[in-house]
Design an enzyme around this catalytic site. Structure first.
Site, PDB file in Angstrom:
ATOM      1  N   ASP A  91      45.028  48.978  37.710  1.00  0.00           N
ATOM      2  CA  ASP A  91      44.931  47.532  37.546  1.00  0.00           C
ATOM      3  C   ASP A  91      43.916  46.990  38.542  1.00  0.00           C
ATOM      4  O   ASP A  91      44.003  47.264  39.739  1.00  0.00           O
ATOM      5  CB  ASP A  91      46.304  46.888  37.782  1.00  0.00           C
ATOM      6  CG  ASP A  91      46.348  45.457  37.278  1.00  0.00           C
ATOM      7  OD1 ASP A  91      45.487  45.078  36.461  1.00  0.00           O
ATOM      8  OD2 ASP A  91      47.250  44.716  37.702  1.00  0.00           O
ATOM      9  N   HIS A  98      41.070  33.975  40.168  1.00  0.00           N
ATOM     10  CA  HIS A  98      42.409  34.471  40.488  1.00  0.00           C
ATOM     11  C   HIS A  98      42.470  35.001  41.924  1.00  0.00           C
ATOM     12  O   HIS A  98      43.400  34.700  42.670  1.00  0.00           O
ATOM     13  CB  HIS A  98      42.814  35.563  39.507  1.00  0.00           C
ATOM     14  CG  HIS A  98      44.115  36.224  39.847  1.00  0.00           C
ATOM     15  ND1 HIS A  98      45.333  35.582  39.719  1.00  0.00           N
ATOM     16  CD2 HIS A  98      44.402  37.459  40.346  1.00  0.00           C
ATOM     17  CE1 HIS A  98      46.305  36.399  40.098  1.00  0.00           C
ATOM     18  NE2 HIS A  98      45.769  37.541  40.488  1.00  0.00           N
ATOM     19  N   GLU A 164      51.297  38.065  34.307  1.00  0.00           N
ATOM     20  CA  GLU A 164      49.862  38.062  34.571  1.00  0.00           C
ATOM     21  C   GLU A 164      49.145  38.382  33.270  1.00  0.00           C
ATOM     22  O   GLU A 164      49.386  39.424  32.662  1.00  0.00           O
ATOM     23  CB  GLU A 164      49.491  39.071  35.667  1.00  0.00           C
ATOM     24  CG  GLU A 164      49.986  38.655  37.047  1.00  0.00           C
ATOM     25  CD  GLU A 164      49.393  39.465  38.188  1.00  0.00           C
ATOM     26  OE1 GLU A 164      48.924  40.603  37.944  1.00  0.00           O
ATOM     27  OE2 GLU A 164      49.401  38.959  39.332  1.00  0.00           O
ATOM     28  N   GLU A 166      46.244  39.652  31.206  1.00  0.00           N
ATOM     29  CA  GLU A 166      45.171  40.603  31.494  1.00  0.00           C
ATOM     30  C   GLU A 166      44.635  41.223  30.198  1.00  0.00           C
ATOM     31  O   GLU A 166      45.297  41.223  29.165  1.00  0.00           O
ATOM     32  CB  GLU A 166      45.678  41.721  32.425  1.00  0.00           C
ATOM     33  CG  GLU A 166      46.312  41.169  33.702  1.00  0.00           C
ATOM     34  CD  GLU A 166      46.396  42.185  34.830  1.00  0.00           C
ATOM     35  OE1 GLU A 166      45.755  43.255  34.721  1.00  0.00           O
ATOM     36  OE2 GLU A 166      47.113  41.902  35.808  1.00  0.00           O
ATOM     37  N   ASP A 198      51.003  42.038  33.032  1.00  0.00           N
ATOM     38  CA  ASP A 198      51.393  42.750  34.254  1.00  0.00           C
ATOM     39  C   ASP A 198      52.479  41.923  34.952  1.00  0.00           C
ATOM     40  O   ASP A 198      52.210  41.155  35.877  1.00  0.00           O
ATOM     41  CB  ASP A 198      50.161  42.924  35.151  1.00  0.00           C
ATOM     42  CG  ASP A 198      50.500  43.569  36.480  1.00  0.00           C
ATOM     43  OD1 ASP A 198      51.494  44.317  36.543  1.00  0.00           O
ATOM     44  OD2 ASP A 198      49.773  43.304  37.460  1.00  0.00           O
ATOM     45  N   ARG A 202      56.954  38.114  42.550  1.00  0.00           N
ATOM     46  CA  ARG A 202      56.151  37.622  43.681  1.00  0.00           C
ATOM     47  C   ARG A 202      56.850  37.742  45.019  1.00  0.00           C
ATOM     48  O   ARG A 202      56.195  37.936  46.054  1.00  0.00           O
ATOM     49  CB  ARG A 202      55.781  36.155  43.437  1.00  0.00           C
ATOM     50  CG  ARG A 202      54.993  35.909  42.179  1.00  0.00           C
ATOM     51  CD  ARG A 202      53.685  36.642  42.173  1.00  0.00           C
ATOM     52  NE  ARG A 202      52.915  36.376  40.968  1.00  0.00           N
ATOM     53  CZ  ARG A 202      51.827  37.062  40.622  1.00  0.00           C
ATOM     54  NH1 ARG A 202      51.404  38.061  41.378  1.00  0.00           N
ATOM     55  NH2 ARG A 202      51.185  36.763  39.523  1.00  0.00           N
ATOM     56  N   GLN A 205      56.651  41.357  45.975  1.00  0.00           N
ATOM     57  CA  GLN A 205      55.241  41.655  46.250  1.00  0.00           C
ATOM     58  C   GLN A 205      54.797  41.117  47.608  1.00  0.00           C
ATOM     59  O   GLN A 205      54.151  41.820  48.396  1.00  0.00           O
ATOM     60  CB  GLN A 205      54.375  41.042  45.136  1.00  0.00           C
ATOM     61  CG  GLN A 205      52.875  41.257  45.303  1.00  0.00           C
ATOM     62  CD  GLN A 205      52.060  40.479  44.266  1.00  0.00           C
ATOM     63  OE1 GLN A 205      52.612  39.767  43.433  1.00  0.00           O
ATOM     64  NE2 GLN A 205      50.745  40.634  44.306  1.00  0.00           N
ATOM     65  N   LYS A 218      55.441  45.312  41.075  1.00  0.00           N
ATOM     66  CA  LYS A 218      54.670  45.452  39.844  1.00  0.00           C
ATOM     67  C   LYS A 218      55.179  46.585  38.947  1.00  0.00           C
ATOM     68  O   LYS A 218      54.981  46.548  37.733  1.00  0.00           O
ATOM     69  CB  LYS A 218      53.210  45.769  40.194  1.00  0.00           C
ATOM     70  CG  LYS A 218      52.520  44.752  41.058  1.00  0.00           C
ATOM     71  CD  LYS A 218      52.007  43.605  40.217  1.00  0.00           C
ATOM     72  CE  LYS A 218      51.082  42.714  41.034  1.00  0.00           C
ATOM     73  NZ  LYS A 218      50.507  41.657  40.204  1.00  0.00           N
ATOM     74  N   THR A 222      55.196  47.017  32.670  1.00  0.00           N
ATOM     75  CA  THR A 222      53.936  46.399  32.256  1.00  0.00           C
ATOM     76  C   THR A 222      53.907  46.486  30.733  1.00  0.00           C
ATOM     77  O   THR A 222      54.151  47.552  30.177  1.00  0.00           O
ATOM     78  CB  THR A 222      52.724  47.153  32.848  1.00  0.00           C
ATOM     79  OG1 THR A 222      52.877  47.252  34.261  1.00  0.00           O
ATOM     80  CG2 THR A 222      51.423  46.442  32.521  1.00  0.00           C
ATOM     81  N   GLU A 323      49.885  30.674  40.152  1.00  0.00           N
ATOM     82  CA  GLU A 323      48.715  29.795  40.234  1.00  0.00           C
ATOM     83  C   GLU A 323      48.971  28.475  39.522  1.00  0.00           C
ATOM     84  O   GLU A 323      48.632  27.410  40.040  1.00  0.00           O
ATOM     85  CB  GLU A 323      47.510  30.487  39.604  1.00  0.00           C
ATOM     86  CG  GLU A 323      47.036  31.709  40.353  1.00  0.00           C
ATOM     87  CD  GLU A 323      46.059  32.506  39.526  1.00  0.00           C
ATOM     88  OE1 GLU A 323      44.859  32.227  39.604  1.00  0.00           O
ATOM     89  OE2 GLU A 323      46.495  33.400  38.776  1.00  0.00           O
TER      90      GLU A 323
HETATM   91 CA    CA Z   1      47.722  42.461  37.837  1.00  0.00          CA
END
Ligand code: CA
Length: 375
Positions: A91, A98, A164, A166, A198, A202, A205, A218, A222, A323
């Protein structure tokens, strides 16, 4: 050609899984079409290993069969499988917007972009074994986190579960150990693209990521789409990528247009909360692959490389809740009047992409309550 187009693996009525070519709401059974043993497999890997001439030939023949009225099975009757036996999963972190947004949120007192970011596509090795196909429910992960103002970590279900948005690419032809894949060799090795979610915890993380990067925040799951869109069908959507300053080192220079004009959106619990476009990604796919192999690391059929979260510069174009909500400070309001900072149990996330007339297959997943809490 309109509607979602791509290759996937499906079964019906308890029959063995096999390879199909999806066009809109129909599936062409490539095993039954007699195109070869590669299509009787439980994954796309044998087909992917055949190489670009075969990919282009089969895609052209499949399109001919569809336009000449070959029978298509109803998509609704197809039980979809993970399309690829994933080799390695990497990844990246290719969106300037971002990376800047996350830098501000995770390190508010420092420069948001670390010194390496404009010189190389930052990435990490993810967990290939927890890739799941679109539609698979996601159990809220549990883990260790340090709550704000606490001095010791606690354990429990993640309270800051996020998505996320992607775009991933899938390797067809492998490379040899010790031989980097140049940016100009990208088309020889890469079969196609798929949307990727993904999922990210948080709180886990933020506590664990320094100094070695993402890990359990993570790796719990996925999601990738059930259908891989071949690059061959996206040639008309290649556009200029953003200018890069400073100019990257020679091995990262690329000729031709490698931005991908793919309109993207994220729907959360029935409301679209983000709209963006993949063409804004700073680091292109050929640069990502060249960087991942420049040390001589080889690639295998079925490897998946994801872009990293795709965020734009405008409000409402961010590809993650952290975000969109400024780390939970500004909730997003949904059409039903409720608000979200992070994902709640029962929330369904759907990601969609469109490149002109070609739709990418969606990525869908619903969040289930944590199944345990030990610690
Ligand atoms: Ca990611």
């Amino acid at each position: 050609m309109t509607g979602a187009v791509g290759y996937g693996v499906f079964s019906r009525d308890g029959e063995a899984p096999r390879v199909g070519f999806r066009v809109g709401d129909g599936v062409l059974d490539l095993a039954a079409a007699g195109l070869g043993a590669a299509f009787e497999a439980r994954s796309l890997n044998p087909f992917l290993a055949l190489g670009r001439p075969a990919w282009e030939d089969v895609t052209a023949r499949a399109q001919e069969l569809v336009s000449s009225g070959a029978e298509l099975l109803p998509l609704a009757d197809a039980l979809l499988q993970l399309p690829v036996e994933i080799g390695d999963y990497v990844d990246f972190y290719s969106s300037l917007e971002h990376a800047t947004n996350l830098g501000r949120l995770f390190r508010p007192d420092a420069e948001p972009l670390l010194p390496n970011w404009r010189h190389l596509p930052v990435g990490y090795h993810g967990r290939a074994g927890t890739l799941v196909v679109s539609g698979t429910p996601i159990v809220r992960p549990s883990g260790q986190a340090m709550a704000r103002d606490d001095t010791t970590p606690g354990f429990g279900p993640s309270r800051r579960l996020d998505f996320e948005l992607e775009l991933g690419f899938v390797v067809g032809s492998p490379s040899r150990l010790g031989e980097p894949v140049s940016t100009s060799a990208f088309r020889d090795h890469v079969f196609g693209v798929a949307l990727v979610n993904d999922w990210s915890a948080r709180d886990i993380q933020a506590w664990e990521y320094q100094p070695l990067g993402p890990f359990l925040g993570k790796s719990f799951a996925t999601t990738m789409s059930a259908w891989i869109t071949p690059l061959t069908l996206l040639e008309d959507s290649l556009v200029g990528a953003p200018a890069q300053d400073p100019e990257p080192l020679p091995y990262l220079r690329v000729s031709g247009d490698w931005g991908l004009d793919i309109e993207l959106e994220v729907e959360l619990a029935g409301s679209v909360v983000s709209r963006t476009n993949a063409r804004g990604l700073y680091w292109t796919m050929p640069q990502q692959l060249a960087h991942a192999t420049v040390n001589g690391a080889s690639i295998r059929t079925g490897d998946l490389f994801a872009s990293g979260t795709i965020s734009g510069a405008e409000g409402g174009s961010e590809g993650s809740l952290i975000e969109l909500t400024s780390n939970g400070a500004e909730p997003v309001r949904l059409a039903d009047g409720t608000e979200r900072t992070f994902l709640e149990d029962g929330d369904e996330v759907v990601m969609r992409g469109r490149a002109g007339d070609v739709q990418l297959a969606e990525v869908r997943g619903v969040v289930l309550a944590a199944s345990y809490s030990v610690g």
